[in-house]
Design a protein around this motif. Structure first.
Motif, mmCIF file in Angstrom:
data_model
loop_
_atom_site.group_PDB
_atom_site.id
_atom_site.type_symbol
_atom_site.label_atom_id
_atom_site.label_comp_id
_atom_site.label_asym_id
_atom_site.label_seq_id
_atom_site.Cartn_x
_atom_site.Cartn_y
_atom_site.Cartn_z
ATOM 1 N N SER A 207 2.072 4.896 -1.072
ATOM 2 C CA SER A 207 1.494 6.127 -1.690
ATOM 3 C C SER A 207 2.376 7.026 -1.591
ATOM 4 O O SER A 207 3.256 7.180 -0.638
ATOM 5 C CB SER A 207 0.197 6.463 -0.959
ATOM 6 O OG SER A 207 -0.727 5.630 -1.097
ATOM 7 N N ASP B 56 -0.380 5.206 -5.750
ATOM 8 C CA ASP B 56 -1.483 5.404 -5.017
ATOM 9 C C ASP B 56 -1.811 3.815 -4.587
ATOM 10 O O ASP B 56 -2.421 3.232 -5.483
ATOM 11 C CB ASP B 56 -2.738 6.118 -5.962
ATOM 12 C CG ASP B 56 -4.027 5.988 -5.052
ATOM 13 O OD1 ASP B 56 -3.910 5.815 -3.651
ATOM 14 O OD2 ASP B 56 -4.808 6.473 -5.643
ATOM 15 N N GLY B 57 -1.330 3.300 -3.490
ATOM 16 C CA GLY B 57 -1.775 2.183 -2.828
ATOM 17 C C GLY B 57 -1.008 1.220 -3.780
ATOM 18 O O GLY B 57 -1.865 0.079 -3.988
ATOM 19 N N ASN C 4 0.785 -1.170 0.200
ATOM 20 C CA ASN C 4 0.008 0.047 -0.107
ATOM 21 C C ASN C 4 0.656 1.375 -0.076
ATOM 22 O O ASN C 4 0.448 2.137 0.810
ATOM 23 C CB ASN C 4 -0.933 0.054 1.222
ATOM 24 C CG ASN C 4 -2.268 0.805 0.994
ATOM 25 O OD1 ASN C 4 -2.756 0.774 -0.016
ATOM 26 N ND2 ASN C 4 -2.735 1.489 2.042
ATOM 27 N N GLY D 1 -0.925 6.325 -11.251
ATOM 28 C CA GLY D 1 -0.346 6.024 -9.629
ATOM 29 C C GLY D 1 -0.829 4.728 -9.287
ATOM 30 O O GLY D 1 -0.409 4.116 -8.274
ATOM 31 N N LYS D 2 -1.557 3.734 -10.080
ATOM 32 C CA LYS D 2 -2.159 2.347 -9.815
ATOM 33 C C LYS D 2 -1.124 1.584 -10.442
ATOM 34 O O LYS D 2 -0.461 1.758 -11.506
ATOM 35 C CB LYS D 2 -3.485 2.080 -10.276
ATOM 36 C CG LYS D 2 -4.478 3.208 -9.637
ATOM 37 C CD LYS D 2 -4.616 2.796 -8.096
ATOM 38 C CE LYS D 2 -5.903 3.671 -7.383
ATOM 39 N NZ LYS D 2 -6.036 3.564 -6.088
ATOM 40 N N THR E 253 -0.757 13.078 -7.398
ATOM 41 C CA THR E 253 -0.360 11.817 -6.836
ATOM 42 C C THR E 253 0.302 10.878 -7.828
ATOM 43 O O THR E 253 0.033 10.550 -8.947
ATOM 44 C CB THR E 253 -1.781 11.167 -6.773
ATOM 45 O OG1 THR E 253 -2.602 11.859 -5.676
ATOM 46 C CG2 THR E 253 -1.705 9.653 -6.022
ATOM 47 N N HIS F 128 3.047 11.584 -3.000
ATOM 48 C CA HIS F 128 2.504 12.461 -3.641
ATOM 49 C C HIS F 128 3.513 13.702 -3.784
ATOM 50 O O HIS F 128 4.660 13.734 -2.862
ATOM 51 C CB HIS F 128 1.495 13.383 -2.712
ATOM 52 C CG HIS F 128 0.141 12.317 -2.752
ATOM 53 N ND1 HIS F 128 0.181 11.273 -1.602
ATOM 54 C CD2 HIS F 128 -0.851 12.120 -3.138
ATOM 55 C CE1 HIS F 128 -0.937 10.638 -1.575
ATOM 56 N NE2 HIS F 128 -1.589 11.018 -2.455
#
Length: 646
Positions: free
Chosen positions: A10, A20-21, A8, A237-238, A17, A12
């Motif tokens: 993250s 993200d996770g 997880n 971000g994913k 971002t 920024h």
């Protein structure tokens, strides 16, 4: 066994971002390719994994005792040492691992009767031994000079101070150090930058056999295909992970996008059908309840509707057509020699490129590919011979690292300097290469490497030349931009000369290969993959001929006919063997003459089909040369054996 667990994560930067996770596991022996457009967070994730940057949230856990090695895009080496000293120092951990194994073996022998102590020692020994064996390749790495040679260093480079190395040489030395240091996990960020094709192919072979785990950031499709067994894509971000090599990921991603588009279209049509029924019958008492039911069902579908596939981002969309047609002769290289002091770069090289040919130029770093291009453009003078362009040839030139750009001027100013055009025309053209809005006013020195390349390509395509010369155009371009360049070059209708280390691009857009190596130039009517297959086939034939000659070589006293011959018989056999050697020498001379005649013919203007025929003839001549040399070596050894027995 998980060597690395990421949970997880993250990150920024201001309102943006980047990650993200993000979560994944890296098991022993697994090789993960990390892909995504420039700026999607690949390097950020690598820096977080190596502790150079802290995540805003999430955790990272390496298994106890695990060593990782990190190759970043800009790798430094220690100053005050030679190339060999740096490499030898990097090999220290392997020697320490071996020393500890020997130490544990001694402990086990000394404490074989102490059950508890022996068990603990055996556990440590087993773990260390498994890691050592799983790494693989250390016996090959022991020959440090050979490792350095594989990565492009000559014997004379070994004593060279690291302070005298170029940026590319420092990167290659950093790769060597990393491999020699025996990490359990390799984190590689664009490891093929500054490697020539031979070094790249050796590195991918080593990584393919590497027994530890790898996270590899690369824009080289073939390199990824040869090394990784899964691919993780970073987008907005994913992270999404796909099983298989890069080609499998590319197919899965496209299939998923097509399926998502189909489901989205199906849902839209169903909603439209239900709402049309509602509008038609909502005021009819006998069907009003059915109409309301369909309206509610349409709303429910809308709430759970399959989203339309999101584009991965803007891509260059441009094509280029030649403005005017050149003559049949485009590039003529006539008995070219180029020397730098005592060093000979080219020696009596003759080449010809005809109109419409699509030529890939390949060879080791330092072989002279860029020098040949500079001489063609008149920027470098040959020592002997000539390099010239044909009648009516107009050139569009992309310099390596986009070095022809004016760094102090803006994007728009560079574009306007090409020729007469209105600012609005320039901005429209730049927009095709993703320079929009205020981007056009940015100084070129502030652009990323990929942006500089796109600007250089924008300038080249505006000229609409009939000869396009590109020197390493894919440097700093992500995979999507490389695919756009691939499409652009496929649509180009002029003559193409491409110097590149991108094998996928060479295979896709060229049909003729010039190999420059050792001061010579060889031509092949084939793309890169076919050229490599032909070279490997000739090498296999030569190796087989040597093996056959060695196996067939008689030895006096081993039961061969020589052992039982009297002096008269030996004398006659000696005469026969001398004739056999002379016949083989004649075959070698004839094969050499055959190859020379074909090379001269290839240097002349030829239709594409004639060039292809000559290339196939050259391949036959090479095979005949290999066979003749094998017969000569076999006969010579036999004659020597008879001479010793007389």
């Amino acid at each position: 066994m998980s060597l690395l667990t990421v949970s997880n994560i993250s990150k920024h930067f201001g309102p943006d971002t980047i990650l993200d996770g993000v979560s994944f596991r890296l098991e022993w022996g697994k090789k993960l390719g990390l892909v995504g457009r420039n700026g999607t967070g690949k390097t950020t994730l690598m820096r977080i994994l190596t502790g150079q940057m802290e995540p805003d949230s999430g955790t990272i856990n390496f298994s106890p005792g695990i060593r990782f090695g990190y190759l970043r895009q800009e790798q430094m080496v220690e100053l005050g040492r030679t190339v060999q000293e740096e490499a030898v120092d990097a090999f220290g951990p392997v020697l320490e691992m071996e020393r500890r194994l020997r130490e544990l073996e001694t402990h086990m022998a000394e404490h074989h009767d102490h059950e508890q102590r022996l068990a603990a020692t055996m556990d440590e020994y087993g773990l260390l031994h498994d890691r050592f064996e799983a790494m693989g390749g250390y016996e090959n790495l022991r020959d440090i000079p050979q490792v350095l040679q594989r990565l492009g260093f000559s014997a004379s480079d070994l004593s060279k101070p690291t302070s005298k190395l170029s940026g590319g040489e420092k990167t290659r030395l950093a790769v060597a150090k990393l491999l020699l240091s025996a990490p359990d996990v390799l984190l590689l960020d664009e490891p093929t930058n500054h490697l020539d094709l031979q070094a790249t192919e050796w590195l991918e072979s080593f990584l393919h056999d590497f027994g530890g785990a790898i996270i590899l950031v690369s824009h080289d499709r073939i390199f990824l295909d040869q090394v990784v067994d899964s691919v993780a894509e970073l987008e907005r971000g994913k992270m999404v992970t796909y099983k298989g090599d890069f080609s499998a990921y590319w197919k899965q991603k496209e299939a998923a996008r097509v399926r998502q588009a189909e489901l989205h279209e199906r849902d839209q049509k169903e909603v439209q059908r239900l709402l049309e029924f509602f509008e038609k019958w909502k005021n009819t008492p006998s069907k009003r309840s059915q109409a309301v039911m369909r309206q509610r069902w349409a709303e429910r579908i809308k709430e759970n509707m399959t989203e339309a596939p999101v584009s991965s981002g803007k891509t260059m969309k441009v094509s280029v057509k030649e403005r005017s047609r050149s003559g049949n002769d485009v590039m003529i290289v006539d008995h070219l020699t180029k020397k730098f002091g005592e060093r000979t770069l080219f020696d009596d090289v003759s080449l010809h490129v005809g109109r419409g040919q699509r030529v890939g130029i390949v060879g080791p770093n330092g072989a002279g590919k860029s020098t040949l291009i500079r001489m063609l453009l008149g920027r470098e003078q040959p020592t002997e011979g000539s390099v010239r362009l044909g009648t009516g040839v107009t050139v569009g030139y992309f310099a390596q690292e986009a070095s022809d750009l004016d760094l102090t001027s803006s994007v728009l100013e560079n574009m306007l300097s090409v020729g007469e055009m209105l600012p609005t025309e320039a901005r429209t053209h730049l927009g095709k290469f993703l320079f929009t809005g205020d981007d056009v006013f940015r100084p070129v020195e502030k652009l990323s490497g990929g942006e500089k390349n796109k600007l250089a390509l924008a300038i080249v395509t505006w000229l609409r030349p009939n000869l396009l010369i590109l020197d390493e155009p894919t440097n700093h371009l992500d995979i999507d931009s490389r695919e756009a360049l691939n499409t652009l070059l496929k649509s180009y209708d002029g003559t193409l000369i491409l110097v590149s280390h991108d094998r996928h691009l060479l295979n896709e857009v060229t049909n003729f290969t010039i190999e420059i190596e050792g001061g010579k130039a060889s031509t092949y009517a084939a793309n890169y993959a076919e050229y490599r297959e032909r070279k490997q086939r000739v090498a296999r034939q030569a190796a087989q001929a040597r093996a056959d000659a060695a196996q067939a070589r008689p030895t006096p006293g081993d039961g061969s006919p020589i052992a039982g011959m009297n002096s008269h018989q030996l004398s006659k056999e000696r005469q026969r063997s001398v004739k056999a050697v002379q016949a083989a020498e004649k075959r070698v001379a004839e094969a050499e003459d055959w190859m020379k005649r074909i090379e001269e013919a290839l240097a002349e203007p030829n239709a594409p089909e004639e060039a292809i025929r000559l290339s196939h003839e050259y391949e036959k001549a090479q095979a005949e040369m290999t066979e003749a040399m094998g017969a000569w070596e076999k006969g010579l050894h036999y004659a020597q054996e008879i001479g010793a027995a007389v």
